[in-house]
Design an enzyme around this catalytic site. Structure first.
Site, mmCIF file in Angstrom:
data_model
loop_
_atom_site.group_PDB
_atom_site.id
_atom_site.type_symbol
_atom_site.label_atom_id
_atom_site.label_comp_id
_atom_site.label_asym_id
_atom_site.label_seq_id
_atom_site.Cartn_x
_atom_site.Cartn_y
_atom_site.Cartn_z
ATOM 1 N N SER A 127 0.790 -1.234 0.000
ATOM 2 C CA SER A 127 0.000 0.000 0.000
ATOM 3 C C SER A 127 0.820 1.281 0.000
ATOM 4 C CB SER A 127 -0.942 0.006 1.196
ATOM 5 O OG SER A 127 -1.983 0.930 1.015
ATOM 6 N N LYS A 130 0.435 3.891 -2.812
ATOM 7 C CA LYS A 130 -0.472 5.040 -2.817
ATOM 8 C C LYS A 130 0.286 6.364 -2.722
ATOM 9 C CE LYS A 130 -4.449 2.588 -0.799
ATOM 10 N NZ LYS A 130 -3.887 1.249 -0.610
ATOM 11 N N SER A 311 -5.824 4.425 3.907
ATOM 12 C CA SER A 311 -5.345 3.445 2.930
ATOM 13 C C SER A 311 -6.496 2.967 2.059
ATOM 14 C CB SER A 311 -4.664 2.254 3.615
ATOM 15 O OG SER A 311 -3.801 1.588 2.720
#
Length: 473
Positions: A127, A130, A311
């Site tokens: 993640s 991102k 997230s």
């Protein structure tokens, strides 16, 4: 909200965060659990994928915990390299990290490497992907851009078309108030019904247009269970509540988000005296069709902050596609990846990055630790004001988002740095990453990235220890 007003608001919020730190210190000195302080306001991060909250919740998104966010003012002396190298090298030897680890610490002001080990090796970022998506979105689209969902006149008399604007954060009829404020399908129904009644129209046929996004709704490298398990919805330009059947829970997701949203919109129109006849079907809106109603999302900087703090997989994928549209690529996974890299190339930050999606769910993504730390340094720099939302959106250790879930920065070797680290987490099976920023004990702003993609179990406590070492150096 203008950016000037936003920074005034963030300064006000600084006081609130100072109070939060005092509360956190008190809790630790009296053996109160940090999870008790954060329960109900922070999500848990599932093992299978980057974390998402079960529902969007207000979070403090300013950066005053890092007292000097700007590299211009974070100009204290650099930490002693020998000591930092010794401490980090020792922590990197922990078997919990597995057989492949990359690490870097950069001086945010100069980009100088204070510490590096495997820093240029592209690794599976999970993640933390991102971070690069949000940087590209802010640089390409601008922080004040909003995403619009519209209703326009259809091709035939009495026909109207709900046109998806690529805003998965669009609130459905049962959504609760959130931060950032969501564009509302109910408000769109109000505005559309008002226009139709002014035209003397009380009965319509409804179609929906999802043509803004193209290609497959799921990415190469996604596990088959991600959509059924609620980690992400199928990616379409028309989605409400991020495809959740119940906006308060991350699962289950609906199989056809556009149809689900359009059907809900038909029901909202009916409650406002506009009958919808026939079946709600997909159809492309006529070029230049008259607009009957429109709602706009929160500004992009707020969406970025939400994406990083929570997230948010769905919003990250949408942002990648909007970058593709702005950069004249097809609004697909492949087009989004090409467009993001093109923007990063203009920023001088594309080296060491290869993408297959925007959320980081794909195991095909590769990003080097140095690339992540470099982009974060840019986000804290006065030279890149449009990127500041990356710095303000990253979770605060022990307090917000994926670092405020009661599991992070709770060990004896990291809990002393609660509130002193901002960082984005990344978690997939056998993959743990952490990238962010901290001010050292002497006031120097530094950025870091720690990545392990062959983890035998979980390496989260070790990553917290590494970030804590940086913060107290």
């Amino acid at each position: 909200m203008a950016r000037h007003d936003r920074w005034v608001m963030l300064t006000t919020l600084a006081v609130l965060q100072v109070l939060a730190i005092v509360t956190g210190v008190y809790a630790m000195t009296t053996d109160f659990s940090l999870s008790a302080l954060t329960s109900g306001s922070s999500p848990t991060e599932p093992t299978a994928s980057p974390a998402e909250g079960s529902s969007p919740a207000p979070v403090v998104t300013s950066g005053p915990v890092l007292a000097r966010l700007s590299v211009k003012s974070g100009d204290g002396p650099l930490p002693t390299k020998g000591t930092l190298t010794r401490l980090l090298t020792s922590a990197l030897g922990d078997n919990a990290l597995g057989s492949r680890v990359g690490a870097v610490v950069l001086d945010a002001a100069t980009g100088e490497r204070i510490f590096a080990s495997g820093a240029d090796t592209p690794m599976t970022p999970a993640s933390t992907t991102k971070i690069v998506i949000c940087a590209a979105a802010l640089a390409s689209l601008g922080p004040d851009t909003r995403l619009s969902t519209r209703v326009v006149q259809g091709a035939k008399p009495g026909g109207i078309v709900l046109v998806g604007g690529g805003d998965p954060f669009l609130a459905g009829p049962s959504a609760r108030p959130s931060y950032p404020k969501q564009a509302s399908l109910a408000t769109l129904a109000d505005r559309t019904a008002t226009t139709l009644k002014a035209q003397g129209v009380k009965k319509v046929t409804l179609s929906y247009d999802t043509s803004l996004f193209t290609g497959s709704p799921s990415a190469p490298g996604w596990k088959p269970n991600y959509i059924p398990d609620g980690e992400v919805a199928p990616i379409y330009a028309l989605t409400m509540d991020e495809g959740r059947q119940n906006p308060r829970f991350h699962m289950p997701r609906v199989s056809n988000p556009p149809q689900y949203a359009a059907t809900a919109f038909a029901g909202l129109l009916a409650k406002r005296g506009i009958a919808v006849s026939g079946t709600v079907r997909p159809a492309k809106a006529p070029a230049g069709a008259a607009e009957l109603g429109k709602v706009d999302s929160a500004p992009l900087y707020s969406l970025v902050e939400h994406t990083l703090t929570r997230s948010d997989n769905d919003l990250a994928e949408a942002l990648a596609r909007h970058v593709a549209i702005k950069e004249r690529q097809e609004a697909s996974f492949a087009g989004g990846s090409r467009a993001v890299l093109a923007v990063l190339q203009r920023l001088g930050a594309a080296q060491g990055i290869a993408l297959s999606d925007g959320s980081g769910l794909s195991i095909r993504n590769r990003i080097s630790p140095n690339a992540l730390a470099k982009i974060i340094a840019m986000a804290g720099s006065d030279s890149y004001p449009d990127l500041h939302a990356i710095a303000s959106g990253m979770p605060i250790a022990g307090f917000s988002g994926t670092l405020g879930n009661g599991r992070r920065f709770t060990a004896s070797d990291s809990r002393g740095q609660v509130g002193l680290v901002r960082a984005k987490t990344g978690t997939l099976n056998n993959i743990n990453t952490l990238a962010g920023m901290a001010t050292t004990k002497d006031g120097r702003l530094v950025t870091f990235a720690f990545m392990a993609d062959r983890v035998p179990g979980t390496a989260e406590p070790v990553l917290d220890r590494l970030a804590a070492i940086v913060a107290r150096s």
